[in-house]
Write an enzyme that holds these catalytic residues in place. Structure first.
Site, PDB file in Angstrom:
ATOM      1  N   ARG A   1       0.806  -1.234   0.000  1.00  0.00           N
ATOM      2  CA  ARG A   1       0.000   0.000   0.000  1.00  0.00           C
ATOM      3  C   ARG A   1       0.836   1.280   0.000  1.00  0.00           C
ATOM      4  O   ARG A   1       0.306   2.360  -0.191  1.00  0.00           O
ATOM      5  CB  ARG A   1      -0.966  -0.009   1.197  1.00  0.00           C
ATOM      6  CG  ARG A   1      -2.195  -0.874   0.943  1.00  0.00           C
ATOM      7  CD  ARG A   1      -3.075  -0.957   2.162  1.00  0.00           C
ATOM      8  NE  ARG A   1      -2.523  -1.855   3.163  1.00  0.00           N
ATOM      9  CZ  ARG A   1      -2.927  -1.907   4.435  1.00  0.00           C
ATOM     10  NH1 ARG A   1      -3.859  -1.084   4.862  1.00  0.00           N
ATOM     11  NH2 ARG A   1      -2.378  -2.760   5.271  1.00  0.00           N
TER      12      ARG A   1
ATOM     13  N   ASN B   1      38.865  29.248  -4.451  1.00  0.00           N
ATOM     14  CA  ASN B   1      39.608  28.277  -3.638  1.00  0.00           C
ATOM     15  C   ASN B   1      39.978  27.022  -4.399  1.00  0.00           C
ATOM     16  O   ASN B   1      40.762  26.215  -3.935  1.00  0.00           O
ATOM     17  CB  ASN B   1      38.788  27.904  -2.396  1.00  0.00           C
ATOM     18  CG  ASN B   1      37.419  27.365  -2.754  1.00  0.00           C
ATOM     19  OD1 ASN B   1      36.826  27.763  -3.751  1.00  0.00           O
ATOM     20  ND2 ASN B   1      36.920  26.449  -1.950  1.00  0.00           N
TER      21      ASN B   1
ATOM     22  N   GLY C   1       4.090 -15.465   6.531  1.00  0.00           N
ATOM     23  CA  GLY C   1       3.391 -15.027   7.739  1.00  0.00           C
ATOM     24  C   GLY C   1       4.344 -14.678   8.868  1.00  0.00           C
ATOM     25  O   GLY C   1       5.549 -14.982   8.814  1.00  0.00           O
ATOM     26  N   THR C   2       3.792 -14.047   9.909  1.00  0.00           N
ATOM     27  CA  THR C   2       4.642 -13.550  11.005  1.00  0.00           C
ATOM     28  C   THR C   2       5.297 -14.693  11.789  1.00  0.00           C
ATOM     29  O   THR C   2       6.432 -14.565  12.255  1.00  0.00           O
ATOM     30  CB  THR C   2       3.830 -12.669  11.966  1.00  0.00           C
ATOM     31  OG1 THR C   2       2.660 -13.376  12.377  1.00  0.00           O
ATOM     32  CG2 THR C   2       3.409 -11.359  11.303  1.00  0.00           C
TER      33      THR C   2
ATOM     34  N   ALA D   1      30.616  43.264  -0.888  1.00  0.00           N
ATOM     35  CA  ALA D   1      29.555  42.635  -1.680  1.00  0.00           C
ATOM     36  C   ALA D   1      30.129  42.042  -2.953  1.00  0.00           C
ATOM     37  O   ALA D   1      30.965  42.653  -3.614  1.00  0.00           O
ATOM     38  CB  ALA D   1      28.490  43.668  -2.013  1.00  0.00           C
TER      39      ALA D   1
ATOM     40  N   ARG E   1      43.470  45.975 -10.898  1.00  0.00           N
ATOM     41  CA  ARG E   1      42.483  46.031 -11.977  1.00  0.00           C
ATOM     42  C   ARG E   1      42.990  47.052 -12.977  1.00  0.00           C
ATOM     43  O   ARG E   1      43.868  47.862 -12.686  1.00  0.00           O
ATOM     44  CB  ARG E   1      41.106  46.425 -11.443  1.00  0.00           C
ATOM     45  CG  ARG E   1      41.096  47.793 -10.801  1.00  0.00           C
ATOM     46  CD  ARG E   1      39.692  48.291 -10.483  1.00  0.00           C
ATOM     47  NE  ARG E   1      39.764  49.655 -10.015  1.00  0.00           N
ATOM     48  CZ  ARG E   1      39.465  50.047  -8.777  1.00  0.00           C
ATOM     49  NH1 ARG E   1      39.045  49.181  -7.876  1.00  0.00           N
ATOM     50  NH2 ARG E   1      39.562  51.318  -8.452  1.00  0.00           N
TER      51      ARG E   1
ATOM     52  N   GLU F   1      -7.246 -13.397  14.622  1.00  0.00           N
ATOM     53  CA  GLU F   1      -7.096 -12.409  13.552  1.00  0.00           C
ATOM     54  C   GLU F   1      -8.463 -11.987  13.029  1.00  0.00           C
ATOM     55  O   GLU F   1      -9.411 -12.775  13.027  1.00  0.00           O
ATOM     56  CB  GLU F   1      -6.249 -12.997  12.415  1.00  0.00           C
ATOM     57  CG  GLU F   1      -4.815 -13.290  12.808  1.00  0.00           C
ATOM     58  CD  GLU F   1      -4.092 -12.064  13.360  1.00  0.00           C
ATOM     59  OE1 GLU F   1      -4.086 -11.015  12.697  1.00  0.00           O
ATOM     60  OE2 GLU F   1      -3.560 -12.159  14.478  1.00  0.00           O
TER      61      GLU F   1
ATOM     62  N   ASP G   1       7.672  -1.786  10.873  1.00  0.00           N
ATOM     63  CA  ASP G   1       6.838  -0.672  10.410  1.00  0.00           C
ATOM     64  C   ASP G   1       6.087  -0.002  11.546  1.00  0.00           C
ATOM     65  O   ASP G   1       5.145   0.749  11.321  1.00  0.00           O
ATOM     66  CB  ASP G   1       5.871  -1.146   9.317  1.00  0.00           C
ATOM     67  CG  ASP G   1       4.957  -2.264   9.785  1.00  0.00           C
ATOM     68  OD1 ASP G   1       5.114  -2.748  10.923  1.00  0.00           O
ATOM     69  OD2 ASP G   1       4.078  -2.663   8.989  1.00  0.00           O
TER      70      ASP G   1
ATOM     71  N   GLN H   1      13.847 -14.174   5.135  1.00  0.00           N
ATOM     72  CA  GLN H   1      12.633 -14.969   5.045  1.00  0.00           C
ATOM     73  C   GLN H   1      12.163 -14.938   3.596  1.00  0.00           C
ATOM     74  O   GLN H   1      11.685 -13.911   3.117  1.00  0.00           O
ATOM     75  CB  GLN H   1      11.547 -14.378   5.968  1.00  0.00           C
ATOM     76  CG  GLN H   1      10.270 -15.189   5.967  1.00  0.00           C
ATOM     77  CD  GLN H   1       9.060 -14.393   6.415  1.00  0.00           C
ATOM     78  OE1 GLN H   1       9.079 -13.170   6.433  1.00  0.00           O
ATOM     79  NE2 GLN H   1       7.991 -15.090   6.774  1.00  0.00           N
TER      80      GLN H   1
HETATM   81  C1  UD1 Z   1      -0.210  -8.657  12.857  1.00  0.00           C
HETATM   82  C2  UD1 Z   1      -0.787  -9.588  13.919  1.00  0.00           C
HETATM   83  C3  UD1 Z   1      -2.071  -8.966  14.467  1.00  0.00           C
HETATM   84  C4  UD1 Z   1      -1.779  -7.588  15.031  1.00  0.00           C
HETATM   85  C5  UD1 Z   1      -1.140  -6.741  13.979  1.00  0.00           C
HETATM   86  C6  UD1 Z   1      -0.683  -5.438  14.594  1.00  0.00           C
HETATM   87  C7  UD1 Z   1      -0.189 -11.822  13.184  1.00  0.00           C
HETATM   88  C8  UD1 Z   1      -0.662 -13.070  12.570  1.00  0.00           C
HETATM   89  N1  UD1 Z   1      -1.073 -10.859  13.312  1.00  0.00           N
HETATM   90  O1  UD1 Z   1      -1.137  -8.634  11.811  1.00  0.00           O
HETATM   91  O2  UD1 Z   1      -2.592  -9.805  15.477  1.00  0.00           O
HETATM   92  O3  UD1 Z   1      -2.984  -6.989  15.491  1.00  0.00           O
HETATM   93  O4  UD1 Z   1       0.027  -7.365  13.422  1.00  0.00           O
HETATM   94  O5  UD1 Z   1      -0.251  -4.566  13.607  1.00  0.00           O
HETATM   95  O6  UD1 Z   1       0.960 -11.719  13.567  1.00  0.00           O
HETATM   96  N2  UD1 Z   1       6.091  -9.762   8.222  1.00  0.00           N
HETATM   97  C9  UD1 Z   1       7.184 -10.496   7.862  1.00  0.00           C
HETATM   98  N3  UD1 Z   1       7.013 -11.671   7.192  1.00  0.00           N
HETATM   99  C10 UD1 Z   1       5.789 -12.142   6.882  1.00  0.00           C
HETATM  100  C11 UD1 Z   1       4.663 -11.386   7.266  1.00  0.00           C
HETATM  101  C12 UD1 Z   1       4.842 -10.209   7.938  1.00  0.00           C
HETATM  102  O7  UD1 Z   1       8.321 -10.087   8.121  1.00  0.00           O
HETATM  103  O8  UD1 Z   1       5.722 -13.206   6.277  1.00  0.00           O
HETATM  104  C13 UD1 Z   1       6.283  -8.516   8.953  1.00  0.00           C
HETATM  105  C14 UD1 Z   1       5.707  -7.324   8.215  1.00  0.00           C
HETATM  106  O9  UD1 Z   1       6.696  -6.751   7.374  1.00  0.00           O
HETATM  107  C15 UD1 Z   1       5.350  -6.385   9.355  1.00  0.00           C
HETATM  108  C16 UD1 Z   1       4.985  -7.350  10.482  1.00  0.00           C
HETATM  109  O10 UD1 Z   1       5.582  -8.584  10.161  1.00  0.00           O
HETATM  110  O11 UD1 Z   1       6.451  -5.621   9.765  1.00  0.00           O
HETATM  111  C17 UD1 Z   1       3.493  -7.514  10.669  1.00  0.00           C
HETATM  112  O12 UD1 Z   1       2.966  -8.059   9.483  1.00  0.00           O
HETATM  113  P1  UD1 Z   1       1.533  -7.687   8.950  1.00  0.00           P
HETATM  114  O13 UD1 Z   1       1.293  -8.404   7.679  1.00  0.00           O
HETATM  115  O14 UD1 Z   1       1.340  -6.223   8.956  1.00  0.00           O
HETATM  116  O15 UD1 Z   1       0.620  -8.349  10.078  1.00  0.00           O
HETATM  117  P2  UD1 Z   1      -0.875  -8.045  10.330  1.00  0.00           P
HETATM  118  O16 UD1 Z   1      -1.684  -8.819   9.401  1.00  0.00           O
HETATM  119  O17 UD1 Z   1      -1.089  -6.585  10.369  1.00  0.00           O
HETATM  120 MG    MG Z   2       0.016  -4.855   9.732  1.00  0.00          MG
END
Ligand code: UD1
Ligand code: MG
Length: 457
Positions: A8, A387, A74-75, A381, A441, A148, A98, A69
């Site tokens: 985004r 230099n 996912g996180t 002025a 001059r 979630e 972020d 990664q």
């Molecule tokens: C996550 C949480 C959610 C919380 C929210 C707060 C999970 C499953 N959910 O959701 O409960 O309310 O943050 O903002 O954790 N990232 C990676 N690798 C990945 C995915 C994400 O490094 O594969 C990083 C992203 O760059 C970001 C952070 O993890 O810095 C959070 O990822 P994002 O996708 O924003 O998680 P949300 O869905 O917002």
């Molecule tokens: Mg997020």
């Protein structure tokens, strides 16, 4: 965690490298982690990994480590990649690259809540919790799960308390939980938040450390959010300075992109930007629309509007402005400009890597570079120091009490002797003796025999 794409932002630059208050979002997070005396700061990169890794540095001591990664599943999957880098006897604090404005004190409280054996979640209640993971509690108030948004029931979606994305957990507990994660959920991702279920099932206490300051957990997903958080942060910085007595003409038109320290009775007009380390002495006045980076401005100095002071971070390159000096309007002080007390620099005057002793003046349209300028020198002025010979830079020495006329060129290396005067329009290529007038001059002639051309009929 800094592997996500940040779609985004609609930018070529990875999201975590966008800047807030002059620093990359991820740099804020790394600096905060460093402030906790973390044994290790591990950054999980993926999208734009090489660029992200090059774009962030650990400034305090200790180790900054990157793990990759790929792909991003996912996180939970993200944190799995960091497992080899996490010592078993440590506490892991999971942060998002972020979410830039979390304070170290808040994280210390979270770590205290973890207490070395619990799972501690940083939470906050939002009027509009849409999009966030909800904190599900049982009748007794104990945390049972994070659900979630996309997996939540209608009833769960009514919950206002959300997970900030930040947790503290003993590494020895986290590692086996990470190994058990699956992706059987609405998004097909490995959710880090599923570790809460494992903790509950195992009887490990889960504590929610709830804060009320939304800025500390605000994440950036779009340019609009970035600008909003920037402004909210700047308003906070402005308020803090005003509480210390600094008089800001308008806190909504004021930006600090570094560290600004102010003594008593400092006044700052609208639309000024401060970058790097800037120190303003007692009674300093900064006019409207000034940009000031890496500078020390002593007591009573006045910086008139539209002045650009662009010092560098090193001691050598920092700009110094002495007590009672008057600078601008429209002056430009470049790296290494060192101005003593009572120096006057006027409009369209550029100073670079030069020292000006007490009371020296250059009031209009001038350039002074790589120069040593003595006390009370008056620099006319339109005069410049030449230099640079096309290959090397050379020094110009202008001794005390010299007057340089208007529109002179001082070709370095050259020394203008103390108390001497250089006639307007001179091009000076040799050292001049002290105390005398030097003119270089063409002599003025008036030709009575000359006739102005007439238009042909
Ligand atoms: C996550 C949480 C959610 C919380 C929210 C707060 C999970 C499953 N959910 O959701 O409960 O309310 O943050 O903002 O954790 N990232 C990676 N690798 C990945 C995915 C994400 O490094 O594969 C990083 C992203 O760059 C970001 C952070 O993890 O810095 C959070 O990822 P994002 O996708 O924003 O998680 P949300 O869905 O917002
Ligand atoms: Mg997020």
């Amino acid at each position: 965690m800094a592997a996500g794409k940040g779609t985004r932002m609609k930018s070529r630059l990875p999201k975590v490298l966008h800047r807030l208050a002059g620093r990359a979002l991820l740099q804020h997070v790394v600096d905060t982690a460093s402030g906790l005396d973390a044994r290790r700061v591990v950054v999980i990169t993926g999208h734009g990994a090489a660029e992200v890794e090059a774009g962030v540095a650990r400034r305090a001591g200790g180790e900054l480590q990157f793990v990759r990664q790929e792909p991003q599943l996912g996180t939970g999957h993200a944190v799995q990649q960091a497992v080899p880098a996490l010592p078993d006897d440590g506490i892991v604090v999971v942060l998002s690259g972020d979410v830039p404005l979390t304070q170290a004190d808040t994280l210390r409280e979270l770590i205290a809540a973890c207490g070395g054996d619990k799972l501690a979640l940083l939470t906050i209640a939002f009027d509009d919790p849409t999009g966030y993971g909800r904190i599900v509690r049982d009748a007794g108030g104990s945390v049972q799960a994070i659900v979630e948004q996309k997996d939540a029931t209608d009833a769960q979606r009514q919950i206002k308390e959300i997970y900030s994305g930040i947790m503290a957990v003993p590494a020895a507990r986290l590692k086996p939980w990470l190994a058990r994660l699956d992706n059987k959920n609405a998004q097909g991702e490995y959710y880090l938040t599923d570790v809460v279920k494992f903790a509950v099932a195992q009887g490990v206490p889960v504590v929610a450390h709830q804060i009320s300051d939304a800025l500390q957990v605000a994440g950036i997903n779009s340019p609009v959010q970035l600008a909003e958080l920037e402004r909210a942060h700047q308003q906070r910085v402005a308020r803090r300075l005003m509480e210390q007595g600094v008089r800001l003409a308008d806190p909504a038109r004021f930006d600090v992109r570094g560290e600004l320290s102010c003594a008593q009775d400092v006044e700052i007009d609208i639309n000024c930007v401060f970058a790097g380390r800037v120190e303003l002495g007692e009674g300093v006045k900064v006019g409207a629309h000034c940009v000031i980076a890496n500078a020390r401005i002593a007591a009573g100095a006045v910086i008139h509007p539209y002045t650009h002071i662009e010092g560098g971070a090193s001691e050598k390159d920092r700009v110094e402005v002495g007590a009672g000096a008057l600078i601008g309007p429209y002056a430009r002080l470049r790296p290494g400009a060192k101005l003593s007390d009572e120096v006057h620099i006027g409009n369209f005057v550029e100073i670079k890597a030069s020292t000006l002793a007490q009371g020296a003046k250059a009031n209009h349209l001038a350039y002074i570079g790589d120069s040593i300028v003595g006390e009370r020198v008056n620099y006319g002025a339109g005069s410049i120091t030449a230099n640079y010979d096309g290959a090397n830079k050379h020094t110009t020495v202008i001794e005390a009490d010299v007057h340089i006329g208007s529109n002179c060129v001082l070709i370095a290396p050259v020394t203008i002797g103390a108390g001497g005067t250089v006639g307007g329009g001179s091009t000076i290529t040799k050292d001049t003796p002290p105390g005398v007038l030097t003119v270089a001059r063409a002599k003025q002639v008036s030709l009575s025999s000359w006739q102005r051309p007439q238009k042909k009929k």
